[in-house]
Structure formats: structure tokens, C-alpha cells
Design a protein around this motif. Structure first.
Motif, PDB file in Angstrom:
ATOM      1  N   GLY A   1     -59.456 -30.898  38.112  1.00  0.00           N
ATOM      2  CA  GLY A   1     -60.166 -31.679  39.120  1.00  0.00           C
ATOM      3  C   GLY A   1     -59.388 -31.858  40.399  1.00  0.00           C
ATOM      4  O   GLY A   1     -58.175 -31.726  40.439  1.00  0.00           O
ATOM      5  N   THR A   2     -60.094 -32.176  41.433  1.00  0.00           N
ATOM      6  CA  THR A   2     -59.463 -32.411  42.717  1.00  0.00           C
ATOM      7  C   THR A   2     -59.301 -33.889  43.012  1.00  0.00           C
ATOM      8  O   THR A   2     -58.609 -34.246  43.946  1.00  0.00           O
ATOM      9  CB  THR A   2     -60.292 -31.794  43.853  1.00  0.00           C
ATOM     10  OG1 THR A   2     -61.609 -32.372  43.813  1.00  0.00           O
ATOM     11  CG2 THR A   2     -60.397 -30.294  43.703  1.00  0.00           C
TER      12      THR A   2
ATOM     13  N   PHE B   1     -47.158 -45.890  42.949  1.00  0.00           N
ATOM     14  CA  PHE B   1     -47.151 -45.133  41.704  1.00  0.00           C
ATOM     15  C   PHE B   1     -46.197 -45.735  40.680  1.00  0.00           C
ATOM     16  O   PHE B   1     -45.073 -46.108  41.002  1.00  0.00           O
ATOM     17  CB  PHE B   1     -46.738 -43.683  42.001  1.00  0.00           C
ATOM     18  CG  PHE B   1     -46.482 -42.857  40.776  1.00  0.00           C
ATOM     19  CD1 PHE B   1     -45.190 -42.610  40.337  1.00  0.00           C
ATOM     20  CD2 PHE B   1     -47.542 -42.339  40.045  1.00  0.00           C
ATOM     21  CE1 PHE B   1     -44.944 -41.850  39.212  1.00  0.00           C
ATOM     22  CE2 PHE B   1     -47.312 -41.572  38.908  1.00  0.00           C
ATOM     23  CZ  PHE B   1     -46.009 -41.337  38.490  1.00  0.00           C
TER      24      PHE B   1
ATOM     25  N   GLU C   1     -50.072 -33.545  39.422  1.00  0.00           N
ATOM     26  CA  GLU C   1     -48.871 -34.282  39.790  1.00  0.00           C
ATOM     27  C   GLU C   1     -49.287 -35.661  40.289  1.00  0.00           C
ATOM     28  O   GLU C   1     -50.458 -35.901  40.555  1.00  0.00           O
ATOM     29  CB  GLU C   1     -48.080 -33.569  40.887  1.00  0.00           C
ATOM     30  CG  GLU C   1     -48.785 -33.500  42.225  1.00  0.00           C
ATOM     31  CD  GLU C   1     -47.899 -32.934  43.323  1.00  0.00           C
ATOM     32  OE1 GLU C   1     -47.330 -31.854  43.115  1.00  0.00           O
ATOM     33  OE2 GLU C   1     -47.765 -33.581  44.365  1.00  0.00           O
ATOM     34  N   LYS C   2     -48.303 -36.534  40.421  1.00  0.00           N
ATOM     35  CA  LYS C   2     -48.604 -37.841  40.994  1.00  0.00           C
ATOM     36  C   LYS C   2     -48.887 -37.657  42.472  1.00  0.00           C
ATOM     37  O   LYS C   2     -48.431 -36.708  43.093  1.00  0.00           O
ATOM     38  CB  LYS C   2     -47.426 -38.777  40.818  1.00  0.00           C
ATOM     39  CG  LYS C   2     -46.253 -38.464  41.745  1.00  0.00           C
ATOM     40  CD  LYS C   2     -45.108 -39.419  41.537  1.00  0.00           C
ATOM     41  CE  LYS C   2     -44.031 -39.196  42.585  1.00  0.00           C
ATOM     42  NZ  LYS C   2     -42.810 -39.967  42.331  1.00  0.00           N
ATOM     43  N   LEU C   3     -49.661 -38.550  43.032  1.00  0.00           N
ATOM     44  CA  LEU C   3     -49.871 -38.558  44.478  1.00  0.00           C
ATOM     45  C   LEU C   3     -49.466 -39.917  45.022  1.00  0.00           C
ATOM     46  O   LEU C   3     -49.632 -40.931  44.353  1.00  0.00           O
ATOM     47  CB  LEU C   3     -51.321 -38.225  44.825  1.00  0.00           C
ATOM     48  CG  LEU C   3     -51.657 -36.740  44.682  1.00  0.00           C
ATOM     49  CD1 LEU C   3     -53.119 -36.480  45.013  1.00  0.00           C
ATOM     50  CD2 LEU C   3     -50.778 -35.883  45.572  1.00  0.00           C
TER      51      LEU C   3
ATOM     52  N   TYR D   1     -50.968 -47.344  38.735  1.00  0.00           N
ATOM     53  CA  TYR D   1     -50.463 -47.754  40.030  1.00  0.00           C
ATOM     54  C   TYR D   1     -50.423 -49.277  40.073  1.00  0.00           C
ATOM     55  O   TYR D   1     -51.151 -49.953  39.349  1.00  0.00           O
ATOM     56  CB  TYR D   1     -51.370 -47.253  41.161  1.00  0.00           C
ATOM     57  CG  TYR D   1     -51.250 -45.778  41.472  1.00  0.00           C
ATOM     58  CD1 TYR D   1     -51.921 -44.832  40.708  1.00  0.00           C
ATOM     59  CD2 TYR D   1     -50.480 -45.325  42.532  1.00  0.00           C
ATOM     60  CE1 TYR D   1     -51.821 -43.478  40.997  1.00  0.00           C
ATOM     61  CE2 TYR D   1     -50.366 -43.974  42.837  1.00  0.00           C
ATOM     62  CZ  TYR D   1     -51.038 -43.060  42.056  1.00  0.00           C
ATOM     63  OH  TYR D   1     -50.934 -41.723  42.348  1.00  0.00           O
TER      64      TYR D   1
ATOM     65  N   PHE E   1     -54.690 -34.285  42.119  1.00  0.00           N
ATOM     66  CA  PHE E   1     -54.593 -35.133  40.946  1.00  0.00           C
ATOM     67  C   PHE E   1     -54.892 -34.272  39.728  1.00  0.00           C
ATOM     68  O   PHE E   1     -55.720 -33.403  39.758  1.00  0.00           O
ATOM     69  CB  PHE E   1     -55.612 -36.268  41.029  1.00  0.00           C
ATOM     70  CG  PHE E   1     -55.098 -37.498  41.713  1.00  0.00           C
ATOM     71  CD1 PHE E   1     -55.558 -37.832  42.970  1.00  0.00           C
ATOM     72  CD2 PHE E   1     -54.185 -38.326  41.099  1.00  0.00           C
ATOM     73  CE1 PHE E   1     -55.109 -38.976  43.606  1.00  0.00           C
ATOM     74  CE2 PHE E   1     -53.728 -39.471  41.722  1.00  0.00           C
ATOM     75  CZ  PHE E   1     -54.192 -39.797  42.984  1.00  0.00           C
TER      76      PHE E   1
ATOM     77  N   SER F   1     -57.980 -38.176  35.662  1.00  0.00           N
ATOM     78  CA  SER F   1     -58.390 -36.951  36.319  1.00  0.00           C
ATOM     79  C   SER F   1     -58.395 -35.828  35.305  1.00  0.00           C
ATOM     80  O   SER F   1     -57.576 -35.822  34.376  1.00  0.00           O
ATOM     81  CB  SER F   1     -57.419 -36.633  37.462  1.00  0.00           C
ATOM     82  OG  SER F   1     -57.693 -35.387  38.037  1.00  0.00           O
TER      83      SER F   1
ATOM     84  N   TYR G   1     -53.110 -42.143  35.239  1.00  0.00           N
ATOM     85  CA  TYR G   1     -52.135 -42.695  36.172  1.00  0.00           C
ATOM     86  C   TYR G   1     -52.195 -44.218  36.162  1.00  0.00           C
ATOM     87  O   TYR G   1     -53.266 -44.805  36.067  1.00  0.00           O
ATOM     88  CB  TYR G   1     -52.459 -42.249  37.607  1.00  0.00           C
ATOM     89  CG  TYR G   1     -52.496 -40.764  37.804  1.00  0.00           C
ATOM     90  CD1 TYR G   1     -53.601 -40.017  37.425  1.00  0.00           C
ATOM     91  CD2 TYR G   1     -51.423 -40.095  38.396  1.00  0.00           C
ATOM     92  CE1 TYR G   1     -53.641 -38.646  37.613  1.00  0.00           C
ATOM     93  CE2 TYR G   1     -51.453 -38.724  38.588  1.00  0.00           C
ATOM     94  CZ  TYR G   1     -52.567 -38.009  38.196  1.00  0.00           C
ATOM     95  OH  TYR G   1     -52.602 -36.652  38.382  1.00  0.00           O
TER      96      TYR G   1
ATOM     97  N   TYR H   1     -47.370 -41.453  35.146  1.00  0.00           N
ATOM     98  CA  TYR H   1     -48.438 -40.475  35.040  1.00  0.00           C
ATOM     99  C   TYR H   1     -48.305 -39.775  33.693  1.00  0.00           C
ATOM    100  O   TYR H   1     -47.218 -39.328  33.329  1.00  0.00           O
ATOM    101  CB  TYR H   1     -48.307 -39.535  36.236  1.00  0.00           C
ATOM    102  CG  TYR H   1     -48.756 -38.098  36.094  1.00  0.00           C
ATOM    103  CD1 TYR H   1     -47.921 -37.066  36.517  1.00  0.00           C
ATOM    104  CD2 TYR H   1     -50.010 -37.771  35.614  1.00  0.00           C
ATOM    105  CE1 TYR H   1     -48.319 -35.740  36.451  1.00  0.00           C
ATOM    106  CE2 TYR H   1     -50.412 -36.439  35.543  1.00  0.00           C
ATOM    107  CZ  TYR H   1     -49.562 -35.429  35.958  1.00  0.00           C
ATOM    108  OH  TYR H   1     -49.955 -34.120  35.896  1.00  0.00           O
TER     109      TYR H   1
END
Lengths: 113, 111
Positions: free
Chosen positions: A99-100, A45, B97-99, A35, B94, A95, A33, A48
């Protein structure tokens, strides 16, 4: 590497110049990502990647901004004809698909003078 | 994507428990709630994630009521080093998708 690495850490450029910002994600992470963060604001954002492809580039502000990830690892954010309004901290995160959490780099502070 | 609302700033004294509440009225069924911490000139750092009820780890607890329209991050016995901006994010995790980050809550710990 152990974490997400962004280079350079600081970049000062003149208005109208072209810049490239690099991100080395954590090895094996498929998602990457970008940002952008201005002072006093939350990260905004930009784009991605899942693997080599851009899964969502809806945050790129205009066609001066472009990002690539040709081999599914390192990514480069490219900004053409920089403007003073592009000055910000540019953050990269990676990520795993399962993963969280996302792991962020230290960012590149871009200043356009 | 579900929009979040948090207080802009909070102050607390060292040693106190701090609770930061986030509203997310239109959270979707498959959305998770995630909190990040950010120090000046650093990237955000993951604190905790939950889906419902209570989650606890070594640094924080996350309380989520049954309707999931809000969540509360709880920091026990804060110290000066907890001074930071705290962001509440809602969405799939994550990697999928984008957050979207809001403006966050600027927490200042007073000696």
C-alpha cells in the motif's frame, strides 16, 4: 473491522501506574505503527511492526515503553511507571505491504495525573 | 530520512484555491512525497501521494518539479471543512518503513 480501532479512547491514570493501549489494525495489514502526538505537534514515531516483529523501535523514548504484536494482528503498547510527561494522544496506524498509505485510528488520549 | 519544511500556518477564504508548498532538499531517489490531513482529535488521513510531475485525485492535486526538491499541495475551492493541519512526508511508502511527520501547516479557512 472496517478501520483501525483503538481502545480505550480516553485513559486517565495516576503517576507511577502501568497502562496498556490496544490497537486493532485493518484485517490483513502486515504493517502496524505507533505514534505519539502532543498538543500542537506532529505525530512522533514510536515503533513499527512488520508481522509479529518490531522492524524499527528506534522511537521508543525509554525502557518504560514496550509494544507487542504476538499474532501479527492486534498490538498493545505498554507503559510502565507512567509519568506526567507521557500524557499525549497515542495513535496507531496500519498499512498493507504494497500500500501507499497508512490508515490511522482515532487514537487513545492518555492523561497522567 | 529527508527532512521537510512547510509554513507553520496559512489562512484562506472560502472558495479560494489554496497551495501549500513543502521543501525537501535532500529527497532520495526512491522517496515518495505524501500528504496527510488531520482534524482535531482525529488521526491523520491520507490525501495524495506522488513521485514526480503532477498527480490529481478527487480532493487535491500535487505538483512536483523535475528536481523533486519541493512539492505543492493544491486544494481547489476550499470550504470551512478544509480547516485542518496538513503534513508533508517524504520517504518510501508506508508498509515498508516508518515515515516521519513534521509540525505541519495549520490551514484556517475564513468564511
Amino acid at each position: 473491522g472496517a478501520g483501525v480501532s483503538q481502545t480505550p479512547s480516553n485513559k486517565v491514570t495516576e503517576k507511577g501506574k502501568y497502562v496498556e493501549l490496544r490497537c486493532d489494525p485493518i484485517s490483513g495489514h502486515t504493517a502496524l505503527y505507533w505514534y505519539r502526538q502532543s498538543l500542537g505537534q506532529g505525530p512522533e514515531f514510536l515503533i513499527y511492526f512488520q508481522g509479529t516483529g518490531a522492524a524499527d523501535d528506534s522511537g521508543l523514548p525509554n525502557d518504560r515503553f514496550f509494544a507487542v504484536r504476538p499474532e501479527g494482528s492486534v498490538s498493545t503498547l505498554k507503559i510502565q511507571r507512567t509519568e506526567r510527561g507521557d500524557s499525549a494522544m497515542y495513535l496507531c496506524a496500519s498499512s498493507s505491504q504494497e500500500g501507499t498509505e497508512a490508515f490511522f485510528g482515532q487514537g487513545t488520549r492518555l492523561t497522567v495525573v | 530520512l529527508a527532512k521537510t519544511t512547510q509554513p507553520i500556518s496559512m489562512d484562506s477564504y472560502e472558495g479560494q484555491e489554496v497551495n501549500i508548498t513543502c521543501s525537501h532538499n535532500n529527497i532520495a531517489t526512491n522517496d515518495y512525497i505524501t500528504w496527510y490531513q488531520q482534524f482535531p482529535s482525529q488521526g491523520p488521513r491520507f490525501i495524495i501521494q506522488g513521485y514526480k510531475t503532477k498527480v490529481k485525485n478527487e480532493v487535491a492535486s500535487l505538483f512536483i518539479p523535475a528536481d523533486r526538491k519541493s512539492s505543492t499541495l493544491s486544494l481547489p475551492r476550499v470550504s470551512l471543512s478544509d480547516t485542518a493541519v496538513y503534513y508533508c512526508l517524504v520517504g518510501a511508502s508506508f508498509g515498508n518503513e516508518k515515515l516521519t511527520f513534521g509540525t505541519g501547516t495549520r490551514l484556517t479557512i475564513i468564511p
